[in-house]
Scaffold this motif. Structure first.
Motif, short mmCIF file in Angstrom:
data_model
loop_
_atom_site.label_atom_id
_atom_site.label_comp_id
_atom_site.label_asym_id
_atom_site.label_seq_id
_atom_site.Cartn_x
_atom_site.Cartn_y
_atom_site.Cartn_z
N SER A 368 22.02 84.26 -64.51
CA SER A 368 23.26 83.57 -64.17
C SER A 368 23.68 83.94 -62.75
N ALA A 369 24.53 83.10 -62.13
CA ALA A 369 24.97 83.32 -60.75
C ALA A 369 25.66 84.68 -60.61
N THR A 412 22.91 80.78 -56.40
CA THR A 412 23.08 80.36 -57.80
C THR A 412 21.77 80.34 -58.59
N THR A 413 20.63 80.51 -57.89
CA THR A 413 19.34 80.52 -58.60
C THR A 413 18.52 81.73 -58.15
N LEU A 414 17.56 82.08 -58.98
CA LEU A 414 16.69 83.21 -58.68
C LEU A 414 15.90 82.96 -57.40
N GLU A 415 15.47 81.73 -57.20
CA GLU A 415 14.70 81.39 -56.01
C GLU A 415 15.55 81.55 -54.74
N GLN A 416 16.83 81.17 -54.83
CA GLN A 416 17.73 81.33 -53.68
C GLN A 416 17.92 82.81 -53.34
N LEU A 417 18.07 83.65 -54.39
CA LEU A 417 18.25 85.09 -54.15
C LEU A 417 16.97 85.67 -53.52
N LYS A 418 15.82 85.21 -53.99
CA LYS A 418 14.57 85.70 -53.42
C LYS A 418 14.48 85.34 -51.94
N GLU A 419 14.78 84.11 -51.59
CA GLU A 419 14.72 83.68 -50.20
C GLU A 419 15.72 84.46 -49.35
N TRP A 420 16.91 84.70 -49.92
CA TRP A 420 17.94 85.47 -49.19
C TRP A 420 17.42 86.90 -48.93
N LEU A 421 16.83 87.52 -49.94
CA LEU A 421 16.29 88.87 -49.78
C LEU A 421 15.14 88.90 -48.77
N TYR A 422 14.26 87.89 -48.85
CA TYR A 422 13.15 87.82 -47.89
C TYR A 422 13.69 87.81 -46.45
N GLY A 423 14.73 87.02 -46.23
CA GLY A 423 15.31 86.93 -44.88
C GLY A 423 15.88 88.26 -44.42
N LYS A 424 16.59 88.95 -45.31
CA LYS A 424 17.20 90.24 -44.94
C LYS A 424 16.13 91.30 -44.72
#
Length: 544
Positions: A368-369, A412-424
């Motif tokens: 969940s978000a 809001t999605t696992l994929e979005q969190l993954k991409e955000w972490l990759y960027g950081k």
């Protein structure tokens, strides 16, 4: 010099060989001779030469029988066999016995010289290899305690199968674990103003003092236990209890142990700890499950068995949020791996860890978000704390409020969190600080840990520089840059902190304390103690 023994039943051959061998040129010396195999065996075992030159046909004991006896006696020198007969069977037998060379008589001066040169070259290579092996063995002895600690840490968080292909193996020293039950106490150092404002040097001292207090208490409360430093401000204690003695009272003893830790650290260091306790497991391979339980109890603030104490026990099922992180997901292991990768600015490794963990989470956890935001915030906090330990201020790269108030709330999605972490991760690892020589940081970490464990010994920066193959002056500069003070100053500070702790315990006299922290001359110890603490050790002892 290389020692040579010659064995032949022909006196003229013995004298001739001694005359034609270029002893000085080969850096060799004659140390003995014999005219039969039995006498030759005695001479070789007594002299232990590097090279034996022997005939095959001799009275009493043949050359090949003598070689066989030498092999049984574990003789390690090289053997050159001379034969007056071109008999293939003898040659085959000699080769089977491991001789260095097989020569047919008559032998030219040049041939014997060439053979001896080749044999000595082989001996030199073997000697060099032995020296390399001895150096490697010394290094392994030096690093053995650290390897052992890493093994215990891996068991507490869950083995990394890429590093430990045989995860069910257990070192001999810990085989007794198979007859024990095991539980884990999870510890979190709360980020009060005192902790968050601490310098890298002070933070290292906090961790050293915390480990010392816990280990002292462990010796009193739970001798069969192991303390493990984990990611950021977290650590753990693995408790072991004999199967036949285990009962519900054992868990109550664990509660009291946790309470004493909280109270003692508060009293001595003015640092607040929260503690979580996992359940006892019947197998050492389930220790990581107890670790996860302990930190879930901490994170979700499950039931408190002791009123008024920040000590929490694990409740199976627990709150709804807790169910989002099932034990099988191993979040503690994930946090530990991420902290280690970020500390060394290993971008690819960190991304791989994220990818593997998110793949598991998508199959077995609540994505969940709200939970995604919680995970992102926790990881960012771990990044900040881990990088601070190596002298990097994460706030200088990305402000914390920008992360928590803006970016993560749009995930809001696992994929979005993954991409955000990759960027950081890419941003952090690509920063100026991330391009520093990682080996230098590892060298400083090694020295800090070595000081923490060997402060009572007469250690010097020169000794450690020799061990890690860095020049003394350069290592001094690296250490001062990383820690904010010189090696000697840091070593003295650690010794004084340990001395202060022992004095306040009241179990040792001042001269005993001085000796236990590496000082034989008490007046010098007292002078240093006053310089670093502001009071004489005697005054502290009287007013404790």
């Amino acid at each position: 010099m290389w020692k040579i023994v010659i064995i032949d039943d022909d006196r003229s051959v013995l004298e001739g060989m001694k005359n034609v061998i270029p002893w000085t040129e080969l850096d060799a010396e004659w140390v003995g001779e014999a005219m039969d195999g039995e006498e030759g065996l005695r001479v070789v075992l007594a002299c232990q030469p590097d090279i034996v030159i022997t005939d095959i046909y001799m009275p009493v004991l043949s050359g090949l029988d003598m070689v066989e006896q030498l092999n049984k006696a574990n003789f390690h020198g090289k053997i050159i066999v001379l034969s007056g007969y071109a008999d293939f069977e003898y040659a085959r037998q000699a080769l089977r016995l491991g001789i260095a060379d097989y020569l047919n008589k008559p032998i030219s001066v040049q041939t014997i010289q060439d053979v001896l040169e080749r044999t000595i070259a082989t001996l030199e290579e073997e000697l060099e290899q032995r020296h390399r092996n001895e150096e490697l063995e010394e290094k392994l002895k030096l690093y053995e305690p650290f390897v052992e600690k890493e093994w215990i840490k891996s068991i507490s968080t869950g083995p990394d199968h890429t590093k430990l292909p045989v995860t069910r193996m257990i070192p001999d020293a810990y085989r007794y674990w198979k007859e024990r039950r095991h539980a884990v106490i999870g510890i979190e150092m709360i980020r009060t103003d005192r902790v968050t404002r601490a310098s890298t040097k002070d933070l290292s001292l906090f961790r050293f003092a915390l480990a010392n207090i816990i280990q002292e208490l462990s010796r009193e409360e739970w001798p069969d236990s192991h303390y493990v430093e984990l990611f950021s401000s977290h650590s753990a204690i693995i408790l072991h209890a004999p199967n036949e003695e285990w009962s519900d009272l054992t868990m109550k003893q664990a509660y009291r142990f946790g309470e004493r830790i909280i109270q003692s650290v508060r009293s001595f260091l003015d640092i607040t700890l929260h503690v979580g306790i996992g359940t006892f497991k019947t197998s050492w391979m389930e220790i990581a499950d107890s670790t996860e339980e302990a930190f879930q109890a901490l994170y979700f603030k499950n039931t408190t068995p002791l009123e008024g104490v920040h000590l929490y026990e694990y409740v199976s099922g627990g709150q709804k949020e807790q169910q989002a992180y099932p034990i099988s997901l191993r979040p503690v292991k994930f946090y530990q791996q991420m902290a280690e990768a970020m500390k060394l600015f290993q971008e690819d490794k960190a991304k791989q860890i994220v990818d593997e963990y998110f793949g598991q989470w998508s199959k077995g956890g609540d994505v969940s978000a709200r939970n995604l935001e919680m995970l992102g915030t926790e990881l960012w906090t771990i990044f900040a704390y881990t990088l601070f330990e190596v002298g990097v201020q994460l706030e200088d790269i990305v402000p914390m409020n920008e992360v928590t108030r803006g970016e993560l709330r749009t995930v809001t999605t696992l994929e979005q969190l993954k991409e955000w972490l990759y960027g950081k991760i890419h941003m952090i690892c690509g920063s100026r600080s991330g391009n520093e020589n990682i080996k230098h940081r590892q060298a400083v970490d090694f020295i800090v840990q070595f000081i923490h464990e060997h402060y009572a010994e007469p250690i010097t920066i020169s000794d450690l520089a020799d061990r890690i193959h860095i020049s003394r002056n350069y290592l001094s500069l690296l250490f001062k840059k990383a820690m904010g003070e010189s090696f000697n100053s840091y070593l003295t500070r650690i010794r004084m902190e340990k001395a202060k702790e022992m004095i306040l315990e009241g179990k040792h006299l001042i001269y005993e304390v001085a000796d236990r922290v590496g000082y034989k001359y008490v007046p010098y110890f007292s002078t240093l103690f006053k310089k670093y603490t502001g009071c004489n050790p005697t005054d502290l002892y009287k007013n404790k």
